[in-house]
Write a protein that holds these residues in place. Structure first.
Motif, PDB file in Angstrom:
ATOM      1  N   VAL A  64      -4.971   8.204  -3.666  1.00 10.83           N
ATOM      2  CA  VAL A  64      -4.876   9.484  -4.368  1.00 10.83           C
ATOM      3  C   VAL A  64      -6.088   9.617  -5.268  1.00 10.83           C
ATOM      4  CG1 VAL A  64      -3.502  10.911  -5.930  1.00 10.83           C
ATOM      5  CG2 VAL A  64      -2.350   9.357  -4.343  1.00 10.83           C
ATOM      6  N   VAL A  72      -6.368  17.797  -5.964  1.00 11.54           N
ATOM      7  CA  VAL A  72      -5.882  16.440  -5.736  1.00 11.54           C
ATOM      8  C   VAL A  72      -6.012  16.171  -4.239  1.00 11.54           C
ATOM      9  CG1 VAL A  72      -3.452  17.102  -5.512  1.00 11.54           C
ATOM     10  CG2 VAL A  72      -4.022  14.773  -6.139  1.00 11.54           C
ATOM     11  N   ILE A  74      -5.081  13.466  -1.155  1.00  5.33           N
ATOM     12  CA  ILE A  74      -4.181  12.380  -0.765  1.00  5.33           C
ATOM     13  C   ILE A  74      -4.537  11.948   0.645  1.00  5.33           C
ATOM     14  CG2 ILE A  74      -1.774  11.763  -0.319  1.00  5.33           C
ATOM     15  CD1 ILE A  74      -1.128  14.062  -2.403  1.00  5.33           C
ATOM     16  N   THR A 114      -2.195  10.637 -15.807  1.00  8.51           N
ATOM     17  CA  THR A 114      -1.884  10.867 -14.396  1.00  8.51           C
ATOM     18  C   THR A 114      -1.271   9.601 -13.805  1.00  8.51           C
ATOM     19  OG1 THR A 114      -3.623  12.501 -14.141  1.00  8.51           O
ATOM     20  CG2 THR A 114      -2.904  11.398 -12.150  1.00  8.51           C
ATOM     21  N   SER A 115      -0.241   9.778 -12.986  1.00  6.75           N
ATOM     22  CA  SER A 115       0.396   8.621 -12.364  1.00  6.75           C
ATOM     23  C   SER A 115       0.843   8.970 -10.953  1.00  6.75           C
ATOM     24  CB  SER A 115       1.605   8.166 -13.197  1.00  6.75           C
ATOM     25  OG  SER A 115       2.601   9.162 -13.193  1.00  6.75           O
ATOM     26  N   ALA A 116       1.038   7.924 -10.152  1.00  9.97           N
ATOM     27  CA  ALA A 116       1.521   8.098  -8.786  1.00  9.97           C
ATOM     28  C   ALA A 116       2.542   7.010  -8.499  1.00  9.97           C
ATOM     29  CB  ALA A 116       0.371   8.035  -7.795  1.00  9.97           C
ATOM     30  N   TYR A 118       5.361   5.607  -5.361  1.00 12.08           N
ATOM     31  CA  TYR A 118       5.737   5.698  -3.950  1.00 12.08           C
ATOM     32  C   TYR A 118       7.027   4.930  -3.757  1.00 12.08           C
ATOM     33  CZ  TYR A 118       5.334   5.371   1.136  1.00 12.08           C
ATOM     34  OH  TYR A 118       5.548   5.455   2.483  1.00 12.08           O
ATOM     35  N   LEU A 123       5.868  10.029  -1.853  1.00 11.13           N
ATOM     36  CA  LEU A 123       4.839   9.877  -2.881  1.00 11.13           C
ATOM     37  C   LEU A 123       5.024  10.970  -3.921  1.00 11.13           C
ATOM     38  CD1 LEU A 123       2.127   8.618  -3.917  1.00 11.13           C
ATOM     39  CD2 LEU A 123       0.981  10.354  -2.519  1.00 11.13           C
ATOM     40  N   THR A 124       5.070  10.594  -5.191  1.00 13.27           N
ATOM     41  CA  THR A 124       5.172  11.543  -6.289  1.00 13.27           C
ATOM     42  C   THR A 124       3.983  11.339  -7.212  1.00 13.27           C
ATOM     43  OG1 THR A 124       7.585  11.468  -6.168  1.00 13.27           O
ATOM     44  CG2 THR A 124       6.621  12.400  -8.173  1.00 13.27           C
ATOM     45  N   VAL A 125       3.145  12.364  -7.322  1.00  7.93           N
ATOM     46  CA  VAL A 125       1.957  12.305  -8.178  1.00  7.93           C
ATOM     47  C   VAL A 125       2.189  13.242  -9.352  1.00  7.93           C
ATOM     48  CG1 VAL A 125      -0.535  12.612  -8.298  1.00  7.93           C
ATOM     49  CG2 VAL A 125       0.519  11.894  -6.145  1.00  7.93           C
ATOM     50  N   THR A 126       2.119  12.691 -10.562  1.00 14.98           N
ATOM     51  CA  THR A 126       2.296  13.480 -11.778  1.00 14.98           C
ATOM     52  C   THR A 126       0.943  13.648 -12.443  1.00 14.98           C
ATOM     53  OG1 THR A 126       4.514  12.558 -12.034  1.00 14.98           O
ATOM     54  CG2 THR A 126       3.552  13.634 -13.959  1.00 14.98           C
ATOM     55  N   LEU A 127       0.533  14.896 -12.635  1.00 13.81           N
ATOM     56  CA  LEU A 127      -0.791  15.216 -13.175  1.00 13.81           C
ATOM     57  C   LEU A 127      -0.635  15.961 -14.499  1.00 13.81           C
ATOM     58  CD1 LEU A 127      -1.892  16.638  -9.766  1.00 13.81           C
ATOM     59  CD2 LEU A 127      -2.825  14.553 -10.738  1.00 13.81           C
TER      60      LEU A 127
END
Length: 142
Positions: A64, A72, A74, A114-116, A118, A123-127
């Motif tokens: 990511v 973003v 991926i 920012t974190s990701a 799985y 997959l969950t990406v928090t921005l």
């Protein structure tokens, strides 16, 4: 006798109308409807959350990145070692897979916070959204 309009003015008006029609099209996502994994993009006040189904991948297979503050990217790639059983394989497509998707974000984000994660193929990406300083930046006057 009525005067004729200038054909170049007509062409310019036509291009202006076309430009307005295409102004809302996101160039990053244009044409990507059939490629890459489907995503959900959720706005949660101070952050954006991107959710992507990537079944069968391991966390280390997923990359990511934030190429810029509004995009973003991926990508996931895996290589499987297939044990060939006795017999003749007419077709074998399960040894290498890669997918990728770039998503244009509605608001600029920052790398801080920012974190990701799985889990179970999702997959969950928090921005974190960028917020201008409440006080602003002082500019000295000379």
């Amino acid at each position: 006798m009525p005067s004729r309009s200038d054909p170049f003015d007509d062409i310019e008006r036509m291009f202006d109308r076309l430009s307005k029609q295409f102004a809302d099209i996101d160039p990053v996502e244009f044409g990507s409807g059939l490629t890459g994994p489907a995503i959900d993009l959720r706005d949660e006040d101070d952050q954006l959350v991107v959710i992507v189904d990537l079944p069968g991948y391991d966390a280390e297979d997923i990359d990511v990145t934030l190429p810029d503050e509004r995009t973003v990217h991926i990508a996931a790639e895996r290589e499987r070692e297939v044990e060939h059983e006795e017999g003749i394989y007419v077709r074998s497509e399960r040894s290498h897979e890669s997918i990728e998707r770039s998503v244009r974000l509605p608001d600029p984000v920052t790398e801080d916070g920012t974190s990701a994660a799985y889990e179970n193929g999702v997959l969950t990406v928090t921005l974190q959204k960028q917020h201008p300083d409440d006080e602003g930046q002082s500019i000295p006057v000379e």
